[in-house]
Design an enzyme around this catalytic site. Structure first.
Site, PDB file in Angstrom:
ATOM      1  N   ARG A 140     -22.342 -19.190  -1.835  1.00 27.96           N
ATOM      2  CA  ARG A 140     -21.159 -19.071  -2.700  1.00 27.96           C
ATOM      3  C   ARG A 140     -21.262 -17.847  -3.614  1.00 27.96           C
ATOM      4  O   ARG A 140     -22.322 -17.532  -4.149  1.00 27.96           O
ATOM      5  CB  ARG A 140     -21.029 -20.332  -3.560  1.00 27.96           C
ATOM      6  N   ARG A 180     -28.618 -31.509  -7.757  1.00 29.19           N
ATOM      7  CA  ARG A 180     -27.187 -31.823  -7.929  1.00 29.19           C
ATOM      8  C   ARG A 180     -26.701 -32.822  -6.881  1.00 29.19           C
ATOM      9  O   ARG A 180     -25.905 -33.702  -7.178  1.00 29.19           O
ATOM     10  CB  ARG A 180     -26.360 -30.542  -7.863  1.00 29.19           C
ATOM     11  N   ARG A 226     -23.969 -17.866  -8.906  1.00 32.80           N
ATOM     12  CA  ARG A 226     -24.288 -18.729 -10.039  1.00 32.80           C
ATOM     13  C   ARG A 226     -25.781 -19.009 -10.117  1.00 32.80           C
ATOM     14  O   ARG A 226     -26.431 -19.176  -9.108  1.00 32.80           O
ATOM     15  CB  ARG A 226     -23.519 -20.062  -9.910  1.00 32.80           C
ATOM     16  N   LYS A 259     -13.897 -28.183  -4.098  1.00 30.65           N
ATOM     17  CA  LYS A 259     -12.999 -28.605  -5.178  1.00 30.65           C
ATOM     18  C   LYS A 259     -12.338 -27.405  -5.851  1.00 30.65           C
ATOM     19  O   LYS A 259     -11.129 -27.362  -6.027  1.00 30.65           O
ATOM     20  CB  LYS A 259     -13.773 -29.417  -6.240  1.00 30.65           C
ATOM     21  N   ARG A 266     -17.672 -37.515 -13.604  1.00 31.12           N
ATOM     22  CA  ARG A 266     -18.805 -37.519 -12.688  1.00 31.12           C
ATOM     23  C   ARG A 266     -19.674 -38.756 -12.862  1.00 31.12           C
ATOM     24  O   ARG A 266     -20.650 -38.907 -12.133  1.00 31.12           O
ATOM     25  CB  ARG A 266     -19.666 -36.282 -12.943  1.00 31.12           C
TER      26      ARG A 266
HETATM   27  P1  ADP Z   1     -16.966 -27.035  -5.401  1.00 32.57           P
HETATM   28  O1  ADP Z   1     -16.019 -26.590  -6.495  1.00 32.57           O
HETATM   29  O2  ADP Z   1     -16.587 -28.365  -4.822  1.00 32.57           O
HETATM   30  O3  ADP Z   1     -18.400 -26.985  -5.792  1.00 32.57           O
HETATM   31  P2  ADP Z   1     -16.215 -24.536  -4.038  1.00 32.57           P
HETATM   32  O4  ADP Z   1     -14.732 -24.586  -3.952  1.00 32.57           O
HETATM   33  O5  ADP Z   1     -16.800 -23.605  -5.021  1.00 32.57           O
HETATM   34  O6  ADP Z   1     -16.816 -26.029  -4.186  1.00 32.57           O
HETATM   35  O7  ADP Z   1     -16.765 -24.207  -2.564  1.00 32.57           O
HETATM   36  C1  ADP Z   1     -18.167 -24.133  -2.312  1.00 32.57           C
HETATM   37  C2  ADP Z   1     -18.441 -23.026  -1.309  1.00 32.57           C
HETATM   38  O8  ADP Z   1     -17.932 -23.408  -0.014  1.00 32.57           O
HETATM   39  C3  ADP Z   1     -17.774 -21.698  -1.633  1.00 32.57           C
HETATM   40  O9  ADP Z   1     -18.626 -20.668  -1.211  1.00 32.57           O
HETATM   41  C4  ADP Z   1     -16.486 -21.728  -0.818  1.00 32.57           C
HETATM   42  O10 ADP Z   1     -16.031 -20.431  -0.473  1.00 32.57           O
HETATM   43  C5  ADP Z   1     -16.927 -22.499   0.431  1.00 32.57           C
HETATM   44  N1  ADP Z   1     -15.842 -23.318   1.003  1.00 32.57           N
HETATM   45  C6  ADP Z   1     -14.869 -23.990   0.350  1.00 32.57           C
HETATM   46  N2  ADP Z   1     -14.068 -24.660   1.214  1.00 32.57           N
HETATM   47  C7  ADP Z   1     -14.574 -24.409   2.459  1.00 32.57           C
HETATM   48  C8  ADP Z   1     -14.182 -24.824   3.793  1.00 32.57           C
HETATM   49  N3  ADP Z   1     -13.120 -25.639   4.010  1.00 32.57           N
HETATM   50  N4  ADP Z   1     -14.934 -24.369   4.827  1.00 32.57           N
HETATM   51  C9  ADP Z   1     -16.011 -23.564   4.616  1.00 32.57           C
HETATM   52  N5  ADP Z   1     -16.422 -23.135   3.397  1.00 32.57           N
HETATM   53  C10 ADP Z   1     -15.703 -23.557   2.322  1.00 32.57           C
HETATM   54  P1  ADP Z   2     -20.129 -27.793  -8.540  1.00 30.81           P
HETATM   55  O1  ADP Z   2     -19.361 -26.591  -8.129  1.00 30.81           O
HETATM   56  O2  ADP Z   2     -21.538 -27.805  -8.046  1.00 30.81           O
HETATM   57  O3  ADP Z   2     -19.430 -29.082  -8.266  1.00 30.81           O
HETATM   58  P2  ADP Z   2     -19.418 -27.472 -11.391  1.00 30.81           P
HETATM   59  O4  ADP Z   2     -19.058 -26.062 -11.574  1.00 30.81           O
HETATM   60  O5  ADP Z   2     -18.337 -28.484 -11.351  1.00 30.81           O
HETATM   61  O6  ADP Z   2     -20.362 -27.636 -10.097  1.00 30.81           O
HETATM   62  O7  ADP Z   2     -20.469 -27.906 -12.509  1.00 30.81           O
HETATM   63  C1  ADP Z   2     -21.632 -27.153 -12.755  1.00 30.81           C
HETATM   64  C2  ADP Z   2     -22.571 -27.931 -13.662  1.00 30.81           C
HETATM   65  O8  ADP Z   2     -21.911 -28.204 -14.910  1.00 30.81           O
HETATM   66  C3  ADP Z   2     -23.004 -29.302 -13.142  1.00 30.81           C
HETATM   67  O9  ADP Z   2     -24.109 -29.237 -12.248  1.00 30.81           O
HETATM   68  C4  ADP Z   2     -23.353 -30.015 -14.448  1.00 30.81           C
HETATM   69  O10 ADP Z   2     -24.606 -29.581 -14.954  1.00 30.81           O
HETATM   70  C5  ADP Z   2     -22.276 -29.480 -15.405  1.00 30.81           C
HETATM   71  N1  ADP Z   2     -21.078 -30.352 -15.392  1.00 30.81           N
HETATM   72  C6  ADP Z   2     -19.820 -30.016 -15.000  1.00 30.81           C
HETATM   73  N2  ADP Z   2     -18.986 -31.047 -15.115  1.00 30.81           N
HETATM   74  C7  ADP Z   2     -19.723 -32.096 -15.580  1.00 30.81           C
HETATM   75  C8  ADP Z   2     -19.449 -33.455 -15.890  1.00 30.81           C
HETATM   76  N3  ADP Z   2     -18.228 -33.978 -15.743  1.00 30.81           N
HETATM   77  N4  ADP Z   2     -20.478 -34.224 -16.350  1.00 30.81           N
HETATM   78  C9  ADP Z   2     -21.706 -33.729 -16.512  1.00 30.81           C
HETATM   79  N5  ADP Z   2     -22.040 -32.463 -16.235  1.00 30.81           N
HETATM   80  C10 ADP Z   2     -21.066 -31.646 -15.770  1.00 30.81           C
END
Ligand code: ADP
Ligand code: ADP
Ligand code: ZN
Length: 213
Positions: free
Chosen positions: A127, A171, A160, A13, A88
């Site tokens: 990551r 999660r 992180r 995302k 969420r």
């Molecule tokens: P989210 O915001 O959904 O938690 P991130 O964008 O931070 O996810 O991506 C999670 C991890 O996966 C990061 O280390 C990122 O570099 C990697 N990643 C993102 N997109 C891809 C992809 N299409 N293929 C492989 N790795 C990816």
């Molecule tokens: P990810 O990359 O794993 O999708 P985020 O960076 O979006 O994670 O979120 C990290 C943490 O922040 C979540 O695991 C949760 O604890 C909190 N958080 C973020 N957005 C929300 C939401 N909309 N509702 C509840 N908790 C949230």
């Protein structure tokens, strides 16, 4: 254009949001980034949120909803926004609908980034995130040009606190229980756009851009 990007933790995302807001010139609103900024600032809200985040639990709805409600009223949202990581829960989605209605806004599309759940652990534990701009990297799948340094702002990359196996497990469970039901919620609204997130990062972005235009 007002958009929402959803998907399980690690789906990509944040990575895709970065490309989308550049191409569409809209404001990126990531609730995870907002909480991490609150933690860094040492605020009371940040301290409270950190207790949940470190465990991998969701921050309580009323805290998140209040924060997003306030954020959507800033001027930079008038030209379009991309919500990332919110809603969420179904309660959050209902509150978002109400808030948008009161601001005479609506969602144009909900992008759902789909990745097989068994691939997410490796993505999350590898990551690395930029302290400066929040950009997401991966030690293997998306490595920076220089080890530990952000390509775009030269900021320091860090891991992180919640990207460990235990927290990721919690999660993923929270995602399946609380967030997955939103797929049907947005399908019913006719704005749902499913995207295959299990391909090259640039291919995913291409697919998203086609789906939202
Ligand atoms: P989210 O915001 O959904 O938690 P991130 O964008 O931070 O996810 O991506 C999670 C991890 O996966 C990061 O280390 C990122 O570099 C990697 N990643 C993102 N997109 C891809 C992809 N299409 N293929 C492989 N790795 C990816
Ligand atoms: P990810 O990359 O794993 O999708 P985020 O960076 O979006 O994670 O979120 C990290 C943490 O922040 C979540 O695991 C949760 O604890 C909190 N958080 C973020 N957005 C929300 C939401 N909309 N509702 C509840 N908790 C949230
Ligand atoms: Zn950076």
């Amino acid at each position: 254009m007002n958009l929402l990007i959803m998907g399980p933790p690690g789906a990509g995302k944040g990575t895709q949001a970065e490309g989308m807001v550049k191409e569409l010139d809209i404001t990126h609103i990531s609730t995870g980034d907002m909480f991490r900024a609150a933690i860094a600032s040492g605020s009371e809200m940040g301290k409270k949120a950190k207790e949940y985040m470190d465990k991998g639990a969701l921050v309580p709805d009323e805290v998140v909803i209040g924060m997003v409600k306030e954020r959507l009223q800033h001027d930079d949202c008038k030209g379009g926004f991309l919500l990332d990581g919110f809603p969420r829960t179904v309660e959050q989605a209902a509150a978002l609908d109400e808030t948008l209605k009161s601001l005479s806004m609506k969602l144009n599309a909900v992008v759902n980034v789909d990745v097989p759940l068994d691939k997410l652990m490796a993505r999350l534990t590898g990551r690395r995130v930029c302290r400066g701009c929040g950009a997401s990297y991966h030690v293997i799948f998306n490595a920076p040009a220089k080890d530990g340094v952000c390509n775009s702002c030269s900021g320091e990359l860090y891991q992180r606190d919640d990207d460990n196996e235990q927290s990721v497990g919690t999660r993923l469970k929270a995602y399946m229980e609380k967030t997955q039901p939103l797929i049907d919620y947005y399908k019913a609204q006719g704005v749902f756009r499913p995207i295959n997130g299990d391909q090259d990062i640039n291919k995913v972005l291409e697919e998203i851009m086609l789906a939202v235009k």
